[in-house]
Design a protein around this motif. Sequence first.
Motif, short mmCIF file in Angstrom:
data_model
loop_
_atom_site.label_atom_id
_atom_site.label_comp_id
_atom_site.label_asym_id
_atom_site.label_seq_id
_atom_site.Cartn_x
_atom_site.Cartn_y
_atom_site.Cartn_z
N GLU A 50 0.81 -1.23 0.00
CA GLU A 50 0.00 0.00 0.00
C GLU A 50 0.83 1.27 0.00
O GLU A 50 0.31 2.37 -0.19
N ARG A 51 2.16 1.16 0.17
CA ARG A 51 3.04 2.34 0.17
C ARG A 51 3.74 2.55 -1.18
O ARG A 51 4.52 3.48 -1.33
N LEU A 52 3.50 1.67 -2.15
CA LEU A 52 4.24 1.76 -3.42
C LEU A 52 4.00 3.06 -4.18
O LEU A 52 4.86 3.51 -4.92
N GLY A 53 2.88 3.69 -4.00
CA GLY A 53 2.59 4.95 -4.68
C GLY A 53 3.01 6.18 -3.90
O GLY A 53 2.83 7.31 -4.38
N VAL A 67 7.64 5.48 -4.54
CA VAL A 67 8.32 4.31 -3.98
C VAL A 67 8.49 3.23 -5.04
O VAL A 67 9.56 2.65 -5.19
N ARG A 68 7.44 2.95 -5.83
CA ARG A 68 7.54 1.91 -6.85
C ARG A 68 8.64 2.25 -7.87
O ARG A 68 9.44 1.39 -8.24
N ALA A 69 8.68 3.48 -8.33
CA ALA A 69 9.70 3.89 -9.31
C ALA A 69 11.10 3.81 -8.71
O ALA A 69 12.06 3.43 -9.39
N LEU A 70 11.23 4.16 -7.42
CA LEU A 70 12.53 4.05 -6.76
C LEU A 70 12.96 2.59 -6.67
O LEU A 70 14.13 2.26 -6.93
N LEU A 71 12.04 1.70 -6.36
CA LEU A 71 12.37 0.28 -6.33
C LEU A 71 12.82 -0.20 -7.71
O LEU A 71 13.80 -0.95 -7.83
N ASP A 107 3.54 -6.63 -6.81
CA ASP A 107 3.73 -5.78 -5.63
C ASP A 107 4.56 -6.47 -4.56
O ASP A 107 5.32 -5.82 -3.85
N ASP A 108 4.45 -7.79 -4.44
CA ASP A 108 5.20 -8.51 -3.42
C ASP A 108 6.49 -9.13 -3.98
O ASP A 108 7.15 -9.91 -3.31
N GLY A 109 6.89 -8.73 -5.19
CA GLY A 109 8.06 -9.32 -5.83
C GLY A 109 9.31 -8.46 -5.82
O GLY A 109 10.36 -8.88 -6.32
N TRP A 110 9.23 -7.26 -5.26
CA TRP A 110 10.38 -6.34 -5.31
C TRP A 110 11.57 -6.86 -4.51
O TRP A 110 12.71 -6.74 -4.94
N GLY A 111 11.32 -7.44 -3.36
CA GLY A 111 12.42 -7.98 -2.56
C GLY A 111 13.16 -9.08 -3.30
O GLY A 111 14.40 -9.11 -3.32
N ARG A 112 12.43 -9.98 -3.91
CA ARG A 112 13.05 -11.08 -4.67
C ARG A 112 13.84 -10.53 -5.86
O ARG A 112 14.97 -10.96 -6.12
N HIS A 165 13.25 7.28 4.34
CA HIS A 165 12.47 8.49 4.63
C HIS A 165 11.03 8.34 4.15
O HIS A 165 10.09 8.69 4.87
N ALA A 166 10.85 7.80 2.94
CA ALA A 166 9.51 7.62 2.39
C ALA A 166 8.68 6.68 3.25
O ALA A 166 7.46 6.83 3.35
N LEU A 167 9.32 5.71 3.88
CA LEU A 167 8.62 4.72 4.70
C LEU A 167 8.53 5.10 6.17
O LEU A 167 8.03 4.32 6.98
N GLY A 168 9.04 6.26 6.54
CA GLY A 168 8.99 6.68 7.94
C GLY A 168 10.09 6.09 8.79
O GLY A 168 9.93 5.92 9.99
N HIS A 169 11.22 5.77 8.18
CA HIS A 169 12.41 5.25 8.86
C HIS A 169 12.11 4.00 9.69
O HIS A 169 12.27 3.99 10.91
N PRO A 170 11.72 2.91 9.00
CA PRO A 170 11.34 1.69 9.73
C PRO A 170 12.51 0.90 10.31
O PRO A 170 12.30 0.09 11.20
N LEU A 171 13.72 1.12 9.80
CA LEU A 171 14.89 0.35 10.25
C LEU A 171 16.04 1.29 10.53
O LEU A 171 16.18 2.33 9.88
N PRO A 172 16.92 0.96 11.49
CA PRO A 172 18.11 1.78 11.69
C PRO A 172 19.04 1.67 10.48
O PRO A 172 19.13 0.62 9.85
N LEU A 173 19.70 2.78 10.14
CA LEU A 173 20.62 2.80 8.99
C LEU A 173 22.06 2.83 9.49
O LEU A 173 22.36 3.35 10.55
#
Length: 196
Positions: A31-34, A44-48, A78-83, A136-144
């Motif tokens: 739901e965050r791809l747009g 987000v989708r274009a960045l991926l 939508d669920d294939g970007w990680g792979r 940033h787009a995702l609200g910083h879900p993980l430490p960098l």
Amino acid sequence: MTGTAALTDPRPLMDRAVAQVAALVAAVPAERLGDPTPCAEFDVRALLGHLVAGVNDGAQLGEKGSVEWSKPPTGIADDGWGRAYDEGRARLAAAWADDAKLARLVSVEWGTFPGAVYLTSGMVLESVTHAWDLSHALGHPLPLDQELAELALGWAQQFLPADRRGPEVPFGPVRPAPEGADAYARLAAWLGREVA
């Protein structure tokens, strides 16, 4: 680009940088791809798509010594970007596994460099920068990884000085970073992103 980037093996840093991106890509809910990103031309989708194309282009450069820049992939579920990203980064690692390739000259649109320099100023810097965009787009879900950002900021300041901006350089003018900003925010501001 010469100096320490050409004298050291950047593959461990590249591995850390793309692993960090992979963790972020895996954290993207459909739901965050747009959603917008700080990189104005990408949602987000274009960045991926740009990230997947980037690891595959880097792999092609390691395989052949030159690259025909790929367009961002289409048709990824939508669920294939990680792979898709993981497959690209595995190809990237395999393409640069031979130590001799670090000294071999490679050609990209901004010049001809030893492979080690390309991996540093191309793959690591690009991956670290876009890790911040996606985070940033995702609200910083993980430490960098702050060390990666400190290194990337130093390279960006050396090779992309403030007076090298304009139509031929894909970065906006340097923007101010807030007082106390971490290395990622300072890197983003140096590369023309608006950092709140």
